[in-house]
Scaffold this motif. Sequence first.
Motif: not given
Length: 185
Positions: A119-132
């Motif tokens: 999630r974005f740190w300041n708005e708590n929005r989801p982040v898609s497409g992050v390779a983990l």
Amino acid sequence: VPVAASNLQQLVSADFTIHYDAAVLKCTQVYSGELLTGWNIASNTSEQGVVRISAVSTKLPVTGNGTLFELEFSVIGSNGASGALTMSQVTLNDGAINNTVGNGSFTVDSVYDVRGQVRFWNENRPVSGVALRLEGEQNFQGESTSDGSYGINGAIAGSYELKPAKSNETSSISPYDAALVLQHA
């Protein structure tokens, strides 16, 4: 768990009885292997610790090497438990084909799933497409979905580091962004 055979000649029927430790495993399904595609297969897994399989050809006889059946088990025992997989009866073509049986064994390994959200740190929005990438004794990978969730399955017990990376949707990081990140580091 594959049940394989080698040097088969003109196989048209097969009967197997396989025993296992019911305190550790439960047989849930029997599938035909590549050698028996299209065969009629009946299996009985109702007796704890025993699988009975009968198969007959609906096509030409089978000759060659490969997998006859795949056995699927649920693990109900604790980590580190082990036991034997023993074939007490193997009859090929009503006994017309001689066979030599090789029994097997199993050990329950500790495996874990890692799940979370990006999630974005300041708005708590989801982040898609992050390779983990889970790095350690072995490496595992996953990717965040549109709601930011991710799952990495089957990691063996050990020490790991989870490393996220995202290469799209970024142009640069501003000095202001860097200052905000450093305040939370």
